[in-house]
Design a protein around this motif. Structure first.
Motif, PDB file in Angstrom:
ATOM      1  N   THR A  50       8.961  15.482  -8.729  1.00 60.82           N
ATOM      2  CA  THR A  50       9.861  14.353  -8.524  1.00 60.82           C
ATOM      3  C   THR A  50      11.280  14.864  -8.337  1.00 60.82           C
ATOM      4  OG1 THR A  50      10.145  14.102 -10.903  1.00 60.82           O
ATOM      5  CG2 THR A  50       8.441  12.761  -9.856  1.00 60.82           C
ATOM      6  N   PRO A  51      12.045  14.270  -7.446  1.00 62.75           N
ATOM      7  CA  PRO A  51      13.426  14.716  -7.244  1.00 62.75           C
ATOM      8  C   PRO A  51      14.283  14.386  -8.458  1.00 62.75           C
ATOM      9  CG  PRO A  51      12.978  12.787  -5.924  1.00 62.75           C
ATOM     10  CD  PRO A  51      11.675  13.205  -6.557  1.00 62.75           C
ATOM     11  N   ARG A  93       3.153  10.388  -7.406  1.00 65.06           N
ATOM     12  CA  ARG A  93       4.039  10.760  -8.512  1.00 65.06           C
ATOM     13  C   ARG A  93       3.257  10.967  -9.800  1.00 65.06           C
ATOM     14  NH1 ARG A  93       7.908   6.919  -6.356  1.00 65.06           N
ATOM     15  NH2 ARG A  93       6.844   5.380  -7.616  1.00 65.06           N
ATOM     16  N   ARG A  94       2.223  10.159 -10.025  1.00 65.99           N
ATOM     17  CA  ARG A  94       1.408  10.328 -11.233  1.00 65.99           C
ATOM     18  C   ARG A  94       0.628  11.635 -11.199  1.00 65.99           C
ATOM     19  NH1 ARG A  94       0.198   4.624 -10.735  1.00 65.99           N
ATOM     20  NH2 ARG A  94      -1.600   5.258  -9.521  1.00 65.99           N
ATOM     21  N   GLU A  95       0.182  12.054 -10.018  1.00 70.94           N
ATOM     22  CA  GLU A  95      -0.587  13.290  -9.903  1.00 70.94           C
ATOM     23  C   GLU A  95       0.298  14.526 -10.023  1.00 70.94           C
ATOM     24  OE1 GLU A  95      -2.753  13.178  -6.276  1.00 70.94           O
ATOM     25  OE2 GLU A  95      -4.020  11.504  -6.917  1.00 70.94           O
ATOM     26  N   THR A 122       0.806  -1.213   0.000  1.00 68.79           N
ATOM     27  CA  THR A 122       0.000   0.000   0.000  1.00 68.79           C
ATOM     28  C   THR A 122       0.849   1.278   0.000  1.00 68.79           C
ATOM     29  OG1 THR A 122      -1.841  -1.130   1.062  1.00 68.79           O
ATOM     30  CG2 THR A 122      -1.799   1.250   1.248  1.00 68.79           C
ATOM     31  N   PRO A 123       1.906   1.402   0.811  1.00 71.03           N
ATOM     32  CA  PRO A 123       2.708   2.633   0.749  1.00 71.03           C
ATOM     33  C   PRO A 123       3.335   2.872  -0.628  1.00 71.03           C
ATOM     34  CG  PRO A 123       3.198   1.441   2.758  1.00 71.03           C
ATOM     35  CD  PRO A 123       2.345   0.542   1.918  1.00 71.03           C
ATOM     36  N   ALA A 124       3.787   1.830  -1.285  1.00 69.69           N
ATOM     37  CA  ALA A 124       4.375   1.992  -2.614  1.00 69.69           C
ATOM     38  C   ALA A 124       3.321   2.430  -3.620  1.00 69.69           C
ATOM     39  CB  ALA A 124       5.031   0.687  -3.063  1.00 69.69           C
ATOM     40  N   ARG A 125       2.117   1.886  -3.508  1.00 77.72           N
ATOM     41  CA  ARG A 125       1.043   2.315  -4.416  1.00 77.72           C
ATOM     42  C   ARG A 125       0.672   3.766  -4.184  1.00 77.72           C
ATOM     43  NH1 ARG A 125      -1.036  -2.620  -2.964  1.00 77.72           N
ATOM     44  NH2 ARG A 125      -2.593  -1.650  -1.629  1.00 77.72           N
TER      45      ARG A 125
END
Length: 74
Positions: A62-63, A55-57, A46-49
């Motif tokens: 993103t760094p 990131r998609r939003e 869940t945290p990765a999702r």
């Protein structure tokens, strides 16, 4: 994380093989092995999702990696 899943599936597979009937072995493997592991891997992922959805939003937040800008003469 995956080593836990592999070990649990191994234990459940041994328990399913030692069952007296084929149907009992299959049901043991499905309800003691595949079901709990699917739930565990879904909850653990869940945290990765959430990070991927964030990131998609916001793709511009993103760094950046500074090493990708180095020239060949450096």
């Amino acid at each position: 994380m995956y080593i836990i899943a592999i070990a649990w599936l191994y234990v459940v597979l041994i328990a399913a093989i030692s069952d007296t009937t084929v149907v009992g072995g299959v049901l043991t493997f499905v309800f003691w092995g595949l079901g709990p592991m699917a739930l565990f891997l879904w909850l653990a992922g869940t945290p990765a999702r959430r990070r991927a959805a964030a990131r998609r939003e916001n793709p511009d937040e993103t760094p950046t990696n500074d090493r990708t800008e180095s020239d060949i003469d450096q």
